[in-house]
Design a protein around this motif. Structure first.
Motif, short mmCIF file in Angstrom:
data_model
loop_
_atom_site.label_atom_id
_atom_site.label_comp_id
_atom_site.label_asym_id
_atom_site.label_seq_id
_atom_site.Cartn_x
_atom_site.Cartn_y
_atom_site.Cartn_z
N ALA A 1 0.56 -1.39 -0.03
CA ALA A 1 -0.19 0.36 0.63
C ALA A 1 0.76 1.32 -0.18
O ALA A 1 0.45 2.06 -0.66
N GLU A 2 2.12 0.80 0.49
CA GLU A 2 2.95 2.41 0.75
C GLU A 2 3.67 2.46 -0.25
O GLU A 2 3.75 3.33 -1.02
N THR B 1 1.83 6.33 -6.79
CA THR B 1 0.98 7.33 -7.74
C THR B 1 1.53 9.40 -7.31
O THR B 1 1.00 10.02 -8.01
N LYS B 2 1.74 9.06 -6.45
CA LYS B 2 2.52 10.63 -5.64
C LYS B 2 3.21 10.69 -6.79
O LYS B 2 3.33 11.88 -7.24
N TYR B 3 4.32 9.70 -7.64
CA TYR B 3 5.84 9.88 -8.23
C TYR B 3 5.28 10.02 -9.87
O TYR B 3 5.50 11.30 -11.11
N LEU C 1 -12.14 -4.17 0.51
CA LEU C 1 -12.60 -3.38 1.12
C LEU C 1 -11.46 -1.92 1.04
O LEU C 1 -12.00 -1.07 2.01
N GLY C 2 -10.70 -1.48 0.06
CA GLY C 2 -10.34 -0.60 -0.91
C GLY C 2 -9.19 0.01 0.44
O GLY C 2 -8.15 1.10 0.20
N LEU C 3 -8.25 -1.01 0.44
CA LEU C 3 -6.96 -0.19 1.19
C LEU C 3 -6.11 -0.27 -0.31
O LEU C 3 -5.21 0.36 0.18
N ALA D 1 -4.24 4.68 -1.39
CA ALA D 1 -3.16 4.49 -0.93
C ALA D 1 -3.17 5.37 -2.46
O ALA D 1 -2.98 6.17 -2.75
N LEU D 2 -4.50 4.44 -3.12
CA LEU D 2 -4.75 5.24 -4.26
C LEU D 2 -5.45 6.88 -4.59
O LEU D 2 -4.29 7.68 -5.15
#
Length: 263
Positions: free
Chosen positions: A93-94, A100-102, A115-117, A121-122
């Motif tokens: 997840a990290e 995504t941030k990159y 469950l959206g784990l 993160a996205l």
């Protein structure tokens, strides 16, 4: 299980780190994203979101449209156990957050919410992005939607649908209009047939900088076959095998290369 052990040993034998990579694009991705070990404030949010499910001992009836579960023998499943065994790991997840941030995608599609784990993160990776996430099981989706609202993930559009229905709709739309996704996370159906079908349907949505991530590419022999077919496709230039995930890029300025990377 024996197949996956063999596949992992083969992966370890062939894998490299950044020191064996000569592509500037991939080298920067590894050093500035994959191998970024600095702690992030968002990790605490991801951990809290995960804990909200790990502490939930309620049961739900899961509707499974995919290739089934190797862990659960029944469709009546405890939410805490789904979060523990079926969801993305904390480290993954990290990494998904960092990816995504990159790349800073503005439009994201996730195939398989659970469950959206991964969804969290996205959504955190770019809070200004629009995240569309698809889930076939109504009860699982309800649990996820409730928590996404509690954690104020307001950039997520959660759609309860069978994947085939969604892709039929998108095929019709693409005949008359343009639709693009900057990042797609494939985690909905670990079969060769479904994976390649989704790949083909979504190809018209790519841009030069699109990033596609396929989960569990070594899940089974047929998933490895699907991965090989994707790697060899003429529109695909760069691919990265991290064992758990397969990264796919369509950058026309890149020569066709494949990397096996320890991440």
């Amino acid at each position: 299980m024996l197949f996956q052990i063999r596949a992992y040993l083969k992966f370890l034998w062939n894998s490299k780190n950044e020191h064996g990579v000569h592509s500037p694009f991939v080298f920067n991705l590894l050093t500035k994203c994959f191998y970024d070990r600095k702690s992030k404030p968002e990790y605490a949010i991801l951990k809290k979101y995960r804990k909200s499910f790990l502490d939930n001992k309620n049961f739900i009836e899961v509707t499974d449209f995919g290739s089934g579960s190797r862990v659960f023998k029944s469709n009546r499943r405890q939410i805490s156990k789904i979060a523990k065994t079926a969801g993305i790991s904390e480290k993954r997840a990290e990494l998904l957050y960092r990816v995504t941030k990159y790349f800073k995608p503005e439009s994201i599609l996730e195939i398989g919410t659970s469950l959206g784990l991964a969804t969290s993160a996205l959504a955190l990776g770019n809070i200004h992005a629009k995240v569309i996430t698809l889930e076939g099981c109504p009860q699982t989706a309800n649990e996820c939607q409730s928590q996404l609202q509690k954690f104020n993930f307001n950039n997520v559009d959660s759609i309860v649908t069978e994947f085939e229905k969604y892709f039929q709709d998108i095929k019709l739309r693409l005949k008359t209009e343009t639709e693009n996704f900057d990042l797609i996370y494939f985690d909905g159906n670990h079969s060769k047939k479904a994976t390649l079908a989704y790949f083909q349907v979504l190809l018209p949505t790519i841009k030069n900088d699109s990033v596609w991530i396929f989960d569990d590419i070594h899940w089974s022999p047929e998933m490895e076959e699907a991965w090989e077919a994707i790697k060899s496709h003429q529109k695909v230039t760069v691919t990265i095998d991290t064992f758990q995930w397969g990264f796919v890029f369509f950058r026309y300025e890149q020569k066709k290369e494949h990397f096996v990377i320890r991440a």
